[in-house]
Motif scaffolding. Sequence first.
Motif, PDB file in Angstrom:
ATOM      1  N   PHE A 197       0.863  -1.175   0.000  1.00 43.01           N
ATOM      2  CA  PHE A 197       0.000   0.000   0.000  1.00 43.01           C
ATOM      3  C   PHE A 197       0.907   1.234   0.000  1.00 43.01           C
ATOM      4  O   PHE A 197       1.929   1.259   0.690  1.00 43.01           O
ATOM      5  CB  PHE A 197      -0.900   0.016   1.232  1.00 43.01           C
ATOM      6  N   TYR A 198       0.499   2.259  -0.764  1.00 41.84           N
ATOM      7  CA  TYR A 198       1.347   3.430  -0.974  1.00 41.84           C
ATOM      8  C   TYR A 198       0.578   4.728  -0.704  1.00 41.84           C
ATOM      9  O   TYR A 198      -0.630   4.802  -0.941  1.00 41.84           O
ATOM     10  CB  TYR A 198       1.831   3.501  -2.425  1.00 41.84           C
ATOM     11  N   THR A 199       1.328   5.741  -0.261  1.00 46.38           N
ATOM     12  CA  THR A 199       0.858   7.125  -0.285  1.00 46.38           C
ATOM     13  C   THR A 199       1.764   7.904  -1.234  1.00 46.38           C
ATOM     14  O   THR A 199       2.994   7.844  -1.120  1.00 46.38           O
ATOM     15  CB  THR A 199       0.921   7.773   1.111  1.00 46.38           C
ATOM     16  N   VAL A 200       1.145   8.607  -2.184  1.00 44.75           N
ATOM     17  CA  VAL A 200       1.877   9.534  -3.038  1.00 44.75           C
ATOM     18  C   VAL A 200       1.504  10.937  -2.588  1.00 44.75           C
ATOM     19  O   VAL A 200       0.356  11.372  -2.768  1.00 44.75           O
ATOM     20  CB  VAL A 200       1.542   9.323  -4.526  1.00 44.75           C
ATOM     21  N   ALA A 201       2.440  11.638  -1.968  1.00 45.92           N
ATOM     22  CA  ALA A 201       2.196  12.982  -1.445  1.00 45.92           C
ATOM     23  C   ALA A 201       2.767  14.014  -2.402  1.00 45.92           C
ATOM     24  O   ALA A 201       3.958  13.963  -2.735  1.00 45.92           O
ATOM     25  CB  ALA A 201       2.822  13.134  -0.062  1.00 45.92           C
ATOM     26  N   ALA A 202       1.919  14.923  -2.879  1.00 46.08           N
ATOM     27  CA  ALA A 202       2.379  16.039  -3.705  1.00 46.08           C
ATOM     28  C   ALA A 202       2.958  17.095  -2.777  1.00 46.08           C
ATOM     29  O   ALA A 202       2.245  17.644  -1.922  1.00 46.08           O
ATOM     30  CB  ALA A 202       1.228  16.607  -4.519  1.00 46.08           C
ATOM     31  N   ILE A 203       4.263  17.360  -2.909  1.00 46.59           N
ATOM     32  CA  ILE A 203       4.943  18.304  -2.027  1.00 46.59           C
ATOM     33  C   ILE A 203       5.684  19.336  -2.868  1.00 46.59           C
ATOM     34  O   ILE A 203       5.773  19.227  -4.086  1.00 46.59           O
ATOM     35  CB  ILE A 203       5.918  17.590  -1.075  1.00 46.59           C
ATOM     36  N   GLY A 204       6.251  20.335  -2.185  1.00 47.57           N
ATOM     37  CA  GLY A 204       7.002  21.373  -2.872  1.00 47.57           C
ATOM     38  C   GLY A 204       6.097  22.483  -3.364  1.00 47.57           C
ATOM     39  O   GLY A 204       4.906  22.551  -3.041  1.00 47.57           O
ATOM     40  N   GLU A 205       6.669  23.371  -4.178  1.00 48.80           N
ATOM     41  CA  GLU A 205       5.952  24.544  -4.680  1.00 48.80           C
ATOM     42  C   GLU A 205       6.029  24.601  -6.197  1.00 48.80           C
ATOM     43  O   GLU A 205       7.105  24.405  -6.774  1.00 48.80           O
ATOM     44  CB  GLU A 205       6.548  25.823  -4.097  1.00 48.80           C
ATOM     45  N   LEU A 206       4.893  24.907  -6.824  1.00 48.66           N
ATOM     46  CA  LEU A 206       4.899  25.127  -8.262  1.00 48.66           C
ATOM     47  C   LEU A 206       5.757  26.327  -8.625  1.00 48.66           C
ATOM     48  O   LEU A 206       6.548  26.286  -9.572  1.00 48.66           O
ATOM     49  CB  LEU A 206       3.465  25.328  -8.759  1.00 48.66           C
ATOM     50  N   GLY A 207       5.598  27.408  -7.861  1.00 46.84           N
ATOM     51  CA  GLY A 207       6.316  28.640  -8.173  1.00 46.84           C
ATOM     52  C   GLY A 207       7.816  28.502  -8.087  1.00 46.84           C
ATOM     53  O   GLY A 207       8.562  29.149  -8.834  1.00 46.84           O
ATOM     54  N   GLY A 255       9.380  25.646  -8.585  1.00 45.97           N
ATOM     55  CA  GLY A 255       9.817  24.529  -9.414  1.00 45.97           C
ATOM     56  C   GLY A 255      10.183  23.291  -8.627  1.00 45.97           C
ATOM     57  O   GLY A 255      10.870  22.408  -9.140  1.00 45.97           O
ATOM     58  N   THR A 256       9.701  23.200  -7.376  1.00 47.73           N
ATOM     59  CA  THR A 256      10.043  22.048  -6.528  1.00 47.73           C
ATOM     60  C   THR A 256       8.878  21.079  -6.360  1.00 47.73           C
ATOM     61  O   THR A 256       8.982  20.115  -5.609  1.00 47.73           O
ATOM     62  CB  THR A 256      10.506  22.521  -5.140  1.00 47.73           C
ATOM     63  N   PHE A 257       7.771  21.325  -7.051  1.00 47.18           N
ATOM     64  CA  PHE A 257       6.610  20.438  -6.959  1.00 47.18           C
ATOM     65  C   PHE A 257       6.982  19.046  -7.449  1.00 47.18           C
ATOM     66  O   PHE A 257       7.550  18.871  -8.525  1.00 47.18           O
ATOM     67  CB  PHE A 257       5.473  20.998  -7.806  1.00 47.18           C
ATOM     68  N   ARG A 258       6.664  18.025  -6.645  1.00 39.89           N
ATOM     69  CA  ARG A 258       6.964  16.646  -7.031  1.00 39.89           C
ATOM     70  C   ARG A 258       6.176  15.696  -6.146  1.00 39.89           C
ATOM     71  O   ARG A 258       5.733  16.065  -5.051  1.00 39.89           O
ATOM     72  CB  ARG A 258       8.452  16.346  -6.897  1.00 39.89           C
ATOM     73  N   PRO A 259       6.019  14.448  -6.597  1.00 43.63           N
ATOM     74  CA  PRO A 259       5.390  13.446  -5.749  1.00 43.63           C
ATOM     75  C   PRO A 259       6.438  12.775  -4.861  1.00 43.63           C
ATOM     76  O   PRO A 259       7.541  12.458  -5.310  1.00 43.63           O
ATOM     77  CB  PRO A 259       4.805  12.451  -6.756  1.00 43.63           C
ATOM     78  N   HIS A 260       6.094  12.585  -3.607  1.00 43.93           N
ATOM     79  CA  HIS A 260       6.948  11.866  -2.666  1.00 43.93           C
ATOM     80  C   HIS A 260       6.252  10.549  -2.346  1.00 43.93           C
ATOM     81  O   HIS A 260       5.140  10.541  -1.813  1.00 43.93           O
ATOM     82  CB  HIS A 260       7.154  12.696  -1.396  1.00 43.93           C
TER      83      HIS A 260
END
Length: 245
Positions: free
Chosen positions: A114-124, A126-131
């Motif tokens: 079982f997994y959690t994909v957390a969207a973290i970081g900032e779009l502005g 350029g650090t937005f990514r899934p963890h």
Amino acid sequence: MTAAGGLAMSSGTVFARGEHDDDERDDKYNDEDEAPGEHEPAAPMTALRVAHFSPDAPNVDVYVDGDRVIADLAYDSITPYLELTPGTYTVTITAAGDPDTVAFEGDLWLGRAFYTVAAIGELGAGTFRPHVLIDDGSVLLRAVHAAPDAPAVDIYANDGDNPIIEDVAFGQSTNYVAIPAAAYTLDIRPAGDPETTVASFDVELERGVAYTGFAIGYLEPGDREDRAFTLRATVDGPMATHQAD
């Protein structure tokens, strides 16, 4: 759900394919997905939930292999688990209602866990990514480098692009890392050299078990072939007692 101290808790519900309101995937199963003699699907081996923790990102939609599975997910929200089967999936995160505005797209291999994909970081920034986190159904694996003439090594699983264990030198051991229960080919490569494979080993790692892989012997054994480089795997802790029974 809210726990003591005001902490928000997400539901432990697991939705079958197509059962969740946002899930547009076909809810039909092939024969391999069905329990023997039944028309209802077996309990899921793999499930995925998504958390939106990117503070400057708008509400998002999430697609798996082109099918929308989550719609209009707001910041600080966590979905229930959605059932999948083990495999490699293309996960796409877009602005809600705007499939052409893609914040992230990439391939994700999911094993029996079982997994959690957390969207973290900032779009502005350029650090937005899934963890990606493994929540349950994993095995614990650590490595011990006990081969005196071998360089520091990285360990790769199933020819993945990134090592699961990095830069282990002679005499060092790692902490346990959690990986999905699965059959693996583990490739031992000199640290920082992903093109050179020193040795490969096939292993079957069972859910809920802790393992240690000891790299032992000589890379250049000379006339001592009985001391050639190999991987000696052990089951650790209480499960070792169970396996001995």
